[in-house]
Structure formats: C-alpha cells, structure tokens
Design a protein around this motif. Structure first.
Motif, PDB file in Angstrom:
ATOM      1  N   LYS A   4      10.190   7.030  -1.486  1.00 17.15           N
ATOM      2  CA  LYS A   4      10.310   6.517  -2.856  1.00 17.15           C
ATOM      3  C   LYS A   4      11.724   6.015  -3.117  1.00 17.15           C
ATOM      4  CE  LYS A   4       8.991   7.677  -7.573  1.00 17.15           C
ATOM      5  NZ  LYS A   4       7.657   7.162  -7.800  1.00 17.15           N
ATOM      6  N   GLU A   5      12.711   6.798  -2.684  1.00 19.01           N
ATOM      7  CA  GLU A   5      14.099   6.376  -2.879  1.00 19.01           C
ATOM      8  C   GLU A   5      14.390   5.087  -2.118  1.00 19.01           C
ATOM      9  OE1 GLU A   5      18.686   7.924  -2.215  1.00 19.01           O
ATOM     10  OE2 GLU A   5      17.024   9.286  -1.786  1.00 19.01           O
ATOM     11  N   PHE A   6      13.933   5.018  -0.865  1.00 21.35           N
ATOM     12  CA  PHE A   6      14.190   3.811  -0.071  1.00 21.35           C
ATOM     13  C   PHE A   6      13.529   2.592  -0.716  1.00 21.35           C
ATOM     14  CE2 PHE A   6      13.133   0.641   3.086  1.00 21.35           C
ATOM     15  CZ  PHE A   6      14.336   0.484   3.750  1.00 21.35           C
ATOM     16  N   GLY A  23       0.861   4.314  -2.649  1.00 19.21           N
ATOM     17  CA  GLY A  23       0.577   5.663  -2.180  1.00 19.21           C
ATOM     18  C   GLY A  23       1.664   6.654  -2.506  1.00 19.21           C
ATOM     19  N   VAL A  24       2.907   6.206  -2.407  1.00 18.15           N
ATOM     20  CA  VAL A  24       4.050   7.076  -2.712  1.00 18.15           C
ATOM     21  C   VAL A  24       4.003   7.522  -4.174  1.00 18.15           C
ATOM     22  CG1 VAL A  24       6.551   6.971  -3.077  1.00 18.15           C
ATOM     23  CG2 VAL A  24       5.595   6.317  -0.878  1.00 18.15           C
ATOM     24  N   ASP A  25       3.574   6.629  -5.042  1.00 17.15           N
ATOM     25  CA  ASP A  25       3.493   6.977  -6.468  1.00 17.15           C
ATOM     26  C   ASP A  25       2.331   7.913  -6.776  1.00 17.15           C
ATOM     27  OD1 ASP A  25       5.746   5.689  -7.321  1.00 17.15           O
ATOM     28  OD2 ASP A  25       4.722   3.896  -8.061  1.00 17.15           O
ATOM     29  N   GLU A  26       1.246   7.802  -6.040  1.00 17.96           N
ATOM     30  CA  GLU A  26       0.027   8.544  -6.365  1.00 17.96           C
ATOM     31  C   GLU A  26      -0.129   9.856  -5.601  1.00 17.96           C
ATOM     32  OE1 GLU A  26      -2.489   8.033  -8.525  1.00 17.96           O
ATOM     33  OE2 GLU A  26      -1.432   6.348  -9.412  1.00 17.96           O
ATOM     34  N   ALA A  27       0.516   9.970  -4.449  1.00 19.51           N
ATOM     35  CA  ALA A  27       0.299  11.144  -3.589  1.00 19.51           C
ATOM     36  C   ALA A  27       0.782  12.424  -4.251  1.00 19.51           C
ATOM     37  CB  ALA A  27       1.024  10.945  -2.257  1.00 19.51           C
ATOM     38  N   GLY A  64       0.813  -1.216   0.000  1.00 16.04           N
ATOM     39  CA  GLY A  64       0.000   0.000   0.000  1.00 16.04           C
ATOM     40  C   GLY A  64       0.839   1.254   0.000  1.00 16.04           C
ATOM     41  N   ILE A  65       1.945   1.229   0.744  1.00 12.21           N
ATOM     42  CA  ILE A  65       2.822   2.401   0.799  1.00 12.21           C
ATOM     43  C   ILE A  65       3.464   2.650  -0.561  1.00 12.21           C
ATOM     44  CG2 ILE A  65       4.931   3.327   1.826  1.00 12.21           C
ATOM     45  CD1 ILE A  65       4.090   1.898   4.448  1.00 12.21           C
ATOM     46  N   LEU A  66       3.891   1.579  -1.232  1.00  9.65           N
ATOM     47  CA  LEU A  66       4.453   1.720  -2.583  1.00  9.65           C
ATOM     48  C   LEU A  66       3.473   2.433  -3.509  1.00  9.65           C
ATOM     49  CD1 LEU A  66       6.141  -1.747  -3.279  1.00  9.65           C
ATOM     50  CD2 LEU A  66       7.207   0.475  -3.725  1.00  9.65           C
ATOM     51  N   VAL A 125      11.875   2.434   8.509  1.00  6.04           N
ATOM     52  CA  VAL A 125      12.046   3.538   9.460  1.00  6.04           C
ATOM     53  C   VAL A 125      13.519   3.706   9.829  1.00  6.04           C
ATOM     54  CG1 VAL A 125      11.514   4.300  11.810  1.00  6.04           C
ATOM     55  CG2 VAL A 125       9.696   3.378  10.360  1.00  6.04           C
ATOM     56  N   ARG A 126      14.195   2.573  10.041  1.00  3.23           N
ATOM     57  CA  ARG A 126      15.613   2.622  10.411  1.00  3.23           C
ATOM     58  C   ARG A 126      16.502   3.069   9.251  1.00  3.23           C
ATOM     59  NH1 ARG A 126      15.428   2.629  15.862  1.00  3.23           N
ATOM     60  NH2 ARG A 126      14.997   0.627  16.830  1.00  3.23           N
ATOM     61  N   GLY A 127      16.026   2.863   8.023  1.00  2.00           N
ATOM     62  CA  GLY A 127      16.862   3.112   6.860  1.00  2.00           C
ATOM     63  C   GLY A 127      16.814   4.526   6.309  1.00  2.00           C
ATOM     64  N   ILE A 128      15.968   5.373   6.903  1.00  2.00           N
ATOM     65  CA  ILE A 128      15.894   6.766   6.474  1.00  2.00           C
ATOM     66  C   ILE A 128      16.217   7.669   7.666  1.00  2.00           C
ATOM     67  CG2 ILE A 128      14.267   6.300   4.594  1.00  2.00           C
ATOM     68  CD1 ILE A 128      11.986   7.142   6.390  1.00  2.00           C
ATOM     69  N   HIS A 129      16.306   8.951   7.412  1.00  2.00           N
ATOM     70  CA  HIS A 129      16.689   9.916   8.453  1.00  2.00           C
ATOM     71  C   HIS A 129      15.443  10.266   9.275  1.00  2.00           C
ATOM     72  CE1 HIS A 129      18.667  13.051  10.567  1.00  2.00           C
ATOM     73  NE2 HIS A 129      18.220  14.068   9.836  1.00  2.00           N
ATOM     74  N   THR A 130      15.223   9.466  10.327  1.00  2.00           N
ATOM     75  CA  THR A 130      13.985   9.549  11.095  1.00  2.00           C
ATOM     76  C   THR A 130      14.143  10.379  12.362  1.00  2.00           C
ATOM     77  OG1 THR A 130      13.158   7.432  10.268  1.00  2.00           O
ATOM     78  CG2 THR A 130      12.296   8.164  12.392  1.00  2.00           C
ATOM     79  N   ARG A 131      13.150  11.203  12.618  1.00  2.00           N
ATOM     80  CA  ARG A 131      13.053  11.910  13.896  1.00  2.00           C
ATOM     81  C   ARG A 131      12.115  11.075  14.771  1.00  2.00           C
ATOM     82  NH1 ARG A 131      10.982  14.584  18.256  1.00  2.00           N
ATOM     83  NH2 ARG A 131      10.694  16.837  18.088  1.00  2.00           N
TER      84      ARG A 131
END
Length: 199
Positions: A145-147, A86-90, A82-84, A160-166
C-alpha cells in the motif's frame, strides 16, 4: 497470534493471447483453472479474493461459495490495477498474489513462501538476478500500500525491487516441488493443448 493470510487471484486480463477466451475458465484435466487455484489456496489462506476487471466479469464468479469478488480500481494498467484494488480490500496482512493462468500452484509451496517472509516486505521466488515470479509471491499488505501510493511506476519488477524483498531461490522451491510444477503458466491455446496432452 499468526498474521491473517489473503489470496488475491487476478483474473482481469484481456485474453488477447488466448483467442479472446478467458483463461480462468480454461480446463485442465476436466476442471477449470480457477477451481484448481481455489482448491490449492483455500487450506492455506483465511480468505480468497478474485479481482476482476469490471462488474460484468465479477458476475461470472457469483456462484462460487466462500469467495469475495472485487473489480480493478484502475483499468488498463495491467496487474497493478488488480493489486491496487486487492490491497485496499484484503483483510489479511500477508497476501499471496497470483494470476489465473497457473493451474498447478501447490499449497505446500505457498505455505513455504508465507513461512519465509519473516520481517521482509515480500517473499518472491527467484530463478536468477533478472528473472523472478512476482505473481506467485507473498507480500505484506502495508508495504504494498505504501509503495503503490508513493510510486507511479506500473512495473511489477519495480514494485518488487522497491520494497524489502526476500528472494527465494528456486532450489529452495525444488526441495518441495522437484518438478517446479507450481510455476506452470498457460498463456495461449497451444500451451493449453500441450498441458492436456493433445497432439
């Protein structure tokens, strides 16, 4: 100019723990979970996209005004499918991503998560080092999208761990929502009866 904000509601689960009953149509105090989510997210986002598992499931939401529906890009990989999609359509660069089993999400908590992402790739509520809320969180669309195009893991934790998360500490959320009702998560029919006060 403020960055555009999109809410993605993932509804494509197979409903295995809820006796085959689709959780987005579960009722809380006489209304569907989905109606509560839309009510909470509409004032604080520019668009709401419901991500369903297939076209048949999509058709169940056609009557809801002002909502876009899309289908999972890849079936059988859990929330990442679903996230894949959504990232393309948002249209928004900032995405609030949630599941359909959280009827008590609060607009003010979502607004806070949008406000603290700043130059990070995500703002994710965090209970402790190992426990966080990837499906009650804000992400940058471009970072996701990049991840997702460069990693093969199907784990939300790895994402979550693979990106720059706050990591947003729960105490920060408590100052807005003292009872932390926003994280109420209903997985099965027993939990549904409990939240509605059944005995």
């Amino acid at each position: 100019m403020p960055e555009k904000r999109t809410a993605l509601i993932l509804v494509g689960g197979e409903a295995k723990r809820s006796g085959g009953k689709e959780k987005y149509f579960f009722n809380y105090k006489g209304r569907s979970f989905l109606s509560y989510l839309i009510e909470a997210l509409s004032p604080v986002t520019d668009e709401i996209i419901i991500v369903a598992r297939d076209h048949d499931q999509c058709s169940r939401f056609e009557e809801i005004p002002g909502i876009r529906t899309i289908t999972d890009q890849v079936r059988g990989i859990g929330p990442l499918g679903g996230i894949l999609a959504g990232v393309d359509e948002a249209e928004g660069e900032l995405l609030f991503i949630t599941a359909c089993d959280m009827p008590c999400i609060r607009s003010d908590v979502v607004t806070y998560l949008f406000s603290v992402i700043e130059d990070h790739d995500a703002a994710v509520p965090c209970w402790n080092e190992e426990m966080f809320e990837p499906l009650h969180a804000v992400y940058r669309r471009t970072a996701l999208k990049e991840f997702l195009t460069t990693h093969s893991s199907l784990s939300l934790r790895a994402m979550v761990r693979g990106i720059h998360t706050r990591y947003v500490q729960i105490d920060e959320i408590k100052s807005i929502d003292p009872n932390l009702a926003t994280f109420t998560n209903i997985n099965d029919l027993a939990e549904l009866e409990a939240i509605n006060g059944s005995k």
